[in-house]
Scaffold this motif. Structure first.
Motif, PDB file in Angstrom:
ATOM      1  N   ILE A   3       0.743  -1.095  -0.069  1.00  0.00           N
ATOM      2  CA  ILE A   3      -0.078   0.231   0.035  1.00  0.00           C
ATOM      3  C   ILE A   3       0.744   1.357   0.112  1.00  0.00           C
ATOM      4  N   GLY A   4       1.946   1.263   0.998  1.00  0.00           N
ATOM      5  CA  GLY A   4       3.012   2.285   0.977  1.00  0.00           C
ATOM      6  C   GLY A   4       3.322   2.594  -0.563  1.00  0.00           C
ATOM      7  N   LEU A   5       3.892   1.509  -1.221  1.00  0.00           N
ATOM      8  CA  LEU A   5       4.539   1.614  -2.688  1.00  0.00           C
ATOM      9  C   LEU A   5       3.231   2.393  -3.787  1.00  0.00           C
ATOM     10  N   VAL A   6       2.127   1.831  -3.642  1.00  0.00           N
ATOM     11  CA  VAL A   6       1.112   2.434  -4.422  1.00  0.00           C
ATOM     12  C   VAL A   6       0.685   3.589  -3.982  1.00  0.00           C
ATOM     13  N   SER A   7       0.659   4.169  -2.803  1.00  0.00           N
ATOM     14  CA  SER A   7       0.705   5.588  -2.404  1.00  0.00           C
ATOM     15  C   SER A   7       1.720   6.295  -2.896  1.00  0.00           C
ATOM     16  N   ASP A   8       2.781   5.827  -3.103  1.00  0.00           N
ATOM     17  CA  ASP A   8       4.234   6.656  -3.579  1.00  0.00           C
ATOM     18  C   ASP A   8       3.804   6.920  -5.036  1.00  0.00           C
ATOM     19  N   GLY A   9       3.362   5.881  -5.669  1.00  0.00           N
ATOM     20  CA  GLY A   9       3.074   5.990  -7.183  1.00  0.00           C
ATOM     21  C   GLY A   9       1.792   7.113  -7.536  1.00  0.00           C
ATOM     22  N   ILE A  10       0.977   6.969  -6.576  1.00  0.00           N
ATOM     23  CA  ILE A  10      -0.075   8.213  -6.732  1.00  0.00           C
ATOM     24  C   ILE A  10       0.591   9.638  -6.428  1.00  0.00           C
TER      25      ILE A  10
END
Length: 160
Positions: free
Chosen positions: A54-61
């Motif tokens: 989830i942290g990586l997805v949030s970084d992508g956004i």
């Protein structure tokens, strides 16, 4: 047909110079934060209250936000240059205000109030907080000075 006065036109271009700078500053500060602190140093993710995925997805956004903000700002600059209305000092003032504003928001709202991440997970994080927020305040102060600095009795935005 509506005809704009010279004062109304210069006010519109002043606003566009400032806002394009602010957007670019937001995008640049977010890009540097994402690249340095998230990807290179691995100090945190944009959202650390869940799994690493989830942290990586949030970084992508977050990274997409910085990219779109920067590109939108550059389209605005291109339009200003096409109209011969680009004011470099005014724009850089906006960049510093935007970048510093983003960093101060991140340091106070996201780090301390929302607690979605910290700048670094160490025992004495206050040192990092002071440096992070101090740099943000300095950026805002220098940006505002560029926006309102007087030169020969007139504000920069009136002359440039």
């Amino acid at each position: 047909m509506h005809v704009m006065t010279k004062k109304a036109v210069s006010g519109t271009y002043l606003s566009k110079n400032i806002w394009s700078g602010v957007l670019f500053g937001l995008g640049l500060a977010a890009f540097i934060d994402e690249t340095v602190f998230h990807q290179l140093l691995h100090w945190h993710h944009f959202y650390d209250l869940s799994t690493t995925d989830i942290g990586l997805v949030s970084d992508g956004i977050f990274h997409a936000f910085s990219w779109f903000s920067t590109i939108a700002a550059l389209f605005m600059v291109a339009d200003l240059k096409r109209r011969n209305a680009y004011k470099v000092k005014t724009w850089w003032g906006g960049v510093l205000v935007g970048g510093g504003g983003f960093q101060l928001y991140d340091g106070i709202i996201q780090h301390k109030l929302m607690r979605i991440h910290q700048i670094r997970y160490v025992e004495n994080v206050i040192v990092y907080d002071i440096v992070w927020n101090g740099i943000a305040v300095l950026m805002i102060v220098f940006g505002v000075l560029l926006l309102v600095k007087k030169k020969e009795g007139k504000a920069v935005y009136e002359q440039s």
